[in-house]
Design a protein around this motif. Structure first.
Motif, PDB file in Angstrom:
ATOM      1  N   GLY A  40       1.201  -1.373  -0.079  1.00 43.19           N
ATOM      2  CA  GLY A  40      -0.220  -0.121   0.200  1.00 43.19           C
ATOM      3  C   GLY A  40       0.605   1.342  -0.092  1.00 43.19           C
ATOM      4  N   LYS A  41       2.371   1.151   0.737  1.00 47.03           N
ATOM      5  CA  LYS A  41       2.921   2.335   0.458  1.00 47.03           C
ATOM      6  C   LYS A  41       3.372   3.122  -0.529  1.00 47.03           C
ATOM      7  N   LEU A  42       3.909   1.446  -1.336  1.00 48.85           N
ATOM      8  CA  LEU A  42       5.085   1.977  -2.264  1.00 48.85           C
ATOM      9  C   LEU A  42       4.056   2.570  -2.895  1.00 48.85           C
ATOM     10  N   THR A  43       2.391   1.941  -3.687  1.00 50.49           N
ATOM     11  CA  THR A  43       1.145   1.844  -4.472  1.00 50.49           C
ATOM     12  C   THR A  43       0.997   3.441  -4.055  1.00 50.49           C
ATOM     13  N   ASP A  44       0.621   3.871  -3.203  1.00 51.55           N
ATOM     14  CA  ASP A  44       0.852   5.857  -2.306  1.00 51.55           C
ATOM     15  C   ASP A  44       2.322   6.669  -3.299  1.00 51.55           C
ATOM     16  N   ARG A  45       2.758   5.746  -3.175  1.00 54.80           N
ATOM     17  CA  ARG A  45       4.086   6.474  -3.601  1.00 54.80           C
ATOM     18  C   ARG A  45       4.292   6.093  -5.769  1.00 54.80           C
ATOM     19  N   ARG A  46       4.475   4.851  -6.371  1.00 51.45           N
ATOM     20  CA  ARG A  46       4.218   4.486  -7.236  1.00 51.45           C
ATOM     21  C   ARG A  46       3.199   3.917  -8.198  1.00 51.45           C
ATOM     22  N   GLY A  47       1.757   4.096  -7.781  1.00 48.34           N
ATOM     23  CA  GLY A  47       0.903   3.484  -8.433  1.00 48.34           C
ATOM     24  C   GLY A  47       0.973   2.133  -8.331  1.00 48.34           C
ATOM     25  N   GLU A  48      -0.473   2.289  -9.098  1.00 54.29           N
ATOM     26  CA  GLU A  48      -0.602   0.637  -8.938  1.00 54.29           C
ATOM     27  C   GLU A  48       0.457  -0.885  -9.621  1.00 54.29           C
ATOM     28  N   PRO A  49       0.606  -1.314  -8.585  1.00 50.80           N
ATOM     29  CA  PRO A  49       1.258  -2.505  -9.061  1.00 50.80           C
ATOM     30  C   PRO A  49       0.771  -3.280 -10.077  1.00 50.80           C
ATOM     31  N   HIS A  50       2.109  -4.030 -10.778  1.00 49.38           N
ATOM     32  CA  HIS A  50       1.421  -4.759 -11.781  1.00 49.38           C
ATOM     33  C   HIS A  50       1.381  -6.572 -10.675  1.00 49.38           C
ATOM     34  N   HIS A  51       0.068  -7.164 -10.750  1.00 48.13           N
ATOM     35  CA  HIS A  51       0.234  -8.781  -9.823  1.00 48.13           C
ATOM     36  C   HIS A  51       0.891  -9.953 -10.844  1.00 48.13           C
ATOM     37  N   VAL A  52       1.284 -10.216 -10.425  1.00 50.74           N
ATOM     38  CA  VAL A  52       3.064 -11.487 -11.502  1.00 50.74           C
ATOM     39  C   VAL A  52       2.778 -12.248 -10.767  1.00 50.74           C
TER      40      VAL A  52
END
Length: 94
Positions: free
Chosen positions: A17-29
């Motif tokens: 969630g913290k990374l998403t706040d900074r970098r946007g939605e992740p790819h789930h791989v």
């Protein structure tokens, strides 16, 4: 004991969630295809080891720095300790 540890580490969602706040939605791989390819191809690191250790990865591209950030829980090997893995690399995923 291992099940309790696995559940604790699957709380990686806080960090994600913290990374998403900074970098946007992740790819789930799911690195299963990369895992299969390690048997017949020379898959570059860190992707080869990551594919052997985690069942799924949250992946962000940090284009302005030319890097990738991968977050996963290493829990595939029942004989290994469960670990939360955060990998930062300049190498593109295969």
């Amino acid at each position: 004991m291992r099940l309790a540890e696995a559940e604790r580490f699957h709380e990686k969602e806080d960090l994600a969630g913290k990374l998403t706040d900074r970098r946007g939605e992740p790819h789930h791989v799911g690195p299963q295809t990369v895992r299969l390819r390690t048997g017949t191809e020379d898959v570059p690191e860190p992707w080869a080891q990551l594919s052997l250790r985690v069942g799924d990865v949250c992946l962000w591209q940090v284009a302005e720095h030319g890097r990738w950030v991968a977050l996963g829980v290493a829990d595939l090997d029942p004989g290994d300790e469960i670990q939360l893995l955060l990998v930062v690399t300049e190498r593109d995923p295969p």
